[in-house]
Design an enzyme around this catalytic site. Sequence first.
Site, PDB file in Angstrom:
ATOM      1  N   THR A   1       0.848  -1.190   0.000  1.00 20.02           N
ATOM      2  CA  THR A   1       0.000   0.000   0.000  1.00 20.02           C
ATOM      3  C   THR A   1       0.884   1.241   0.000  1.00 20.02           C
ATOM      4  OG1 THR A   1      -1.407  -1.337   1.417  1.00 20.02           O
ATOM      5  CG2 THR A   1      -2.065   0.923   1.098  1.00 20.02           C
ATOM      6  N   CYS A   2       0.366   2.299  -0.559  1.00 14.22           N
ATOM      7  CA  CYS A   2       1.050   3.587  -0.591  1.00 14.22           C
ATOM      8  C   CYS A   2       1.495   3.962   0.821  1.00 14.22           C
ATOM      9  CB  CYS A   2       0.103   4.651  -1.140  1.00 14.22           C
ATOM     10  SG  CYS A   2       0.756   6.311  -1.177  1.00 14.22           S
ATOM     11  N   PRO A   3       2.718   4.416   1.084  1.00 16.72           N
ATOM     12  CA  PRO A   3       3.765   4.787   0.148  1.00 16.72           C
ATOM     13  C   PRO A   3       4.844   3.722  -0.076  1.00 16.72           C
ATOM     14  CG  PRO A   3       4.299   5.675   2.286  1.00 16.72           C
ATOM     15  CD  PRO A   3       3.077   4.842   2.456  1.00 16.72           C
TER      16      PRO A   3
ATOM     17  N   ASP B   1      -1.729  -1.591  -6.143  1.00 18.46           N
ATOM     18  CA  ASP B   1      -2.309  -0.512  -5.356  1.00 18.46           C
ATOM     19  C   ASP B   1      -3.179   0.345  -6.280  1.00 18.46           C
ATOM     20  OD1 ASP B   1      -2.631   0.922  -3.021  1.00 18.46           O
ATOM     21  OD2 ASP B   1      -1.020   2.304  -3.486  1.00 18.46           O
TER      22      ASP B   1
END
Lengths: 178, 75
Positions: B14-16, B41
């Site tokens: 998942t981001c980041p 993502d």
Amino acid sequence: MPDQKSATIMLFSTDLDKVLTAFMIATGFAAMGVNVTMWFTIWGANCLKKRRGLFHSWFRSSKLQKGESFRRLESDTVFQNMVEMMNRGGARHLPMSRLNLFGLGPVIFNYILKRKNIPTVEEFIYSAEQLGIQFTICQACTDALALDTDDLIVKNADVKGVSQYMKDSMDAHYNIFI
Amino acid sequence: VTELKKHLDVTGMTCPSPLIQLRTTIDSIDSGEVLEIRGDDPVFEVTVRDYCEQNEHKLLSVQSEGRVVTIQLEK
């Protein structure tokens, strides 16, 4: 690199969600090629502390020398040791700003983060260090809260004052205070 | 022209995290090398596009199969 952009992030709170947000922004910006400086003051430095025992502050012998330390050891009081007992910090032991539920909240939150494959605060700190983010701790915080700058989980944490922060933040394109 | 191709799989992250992984991998390869990166993502494609725009890397191709997006970029 077209032009080196820079950002400063001032971390004031010790809450898990706020620290996580600050480190997400910092690592993301650094990965995009921005020169990031993170500042830690008052409770913000808690996430950089090594977790120590309850009575550690009473019996520890600081490696800091009296002459060259960032703390005036001669004016330390017994209350600073008491504050240290209540405020032990540690990246894995941060409380939540909301839904703390007497310590159950962070456990649930960390479980959700693990399920979602989001790094924990400690992993974020190590990846921030790898990305070359500069860690800077406020001098007043070091002095008042008896912070041992040799006892942190990061290497190369500087201790600087407000004039340095003014220079950094005025030169930066982005500055936040969390 | 023989192109060395490096692979990076960030599916499930998942981001980041994909951005951090991309940065560390890009730092380890030479200029002119081609990197293939896969991720699922929802903001992954935008992230890589922004990264290439910001750091002046060349985006070669973008292929998407369902949620998984495969992007080739040249450093």
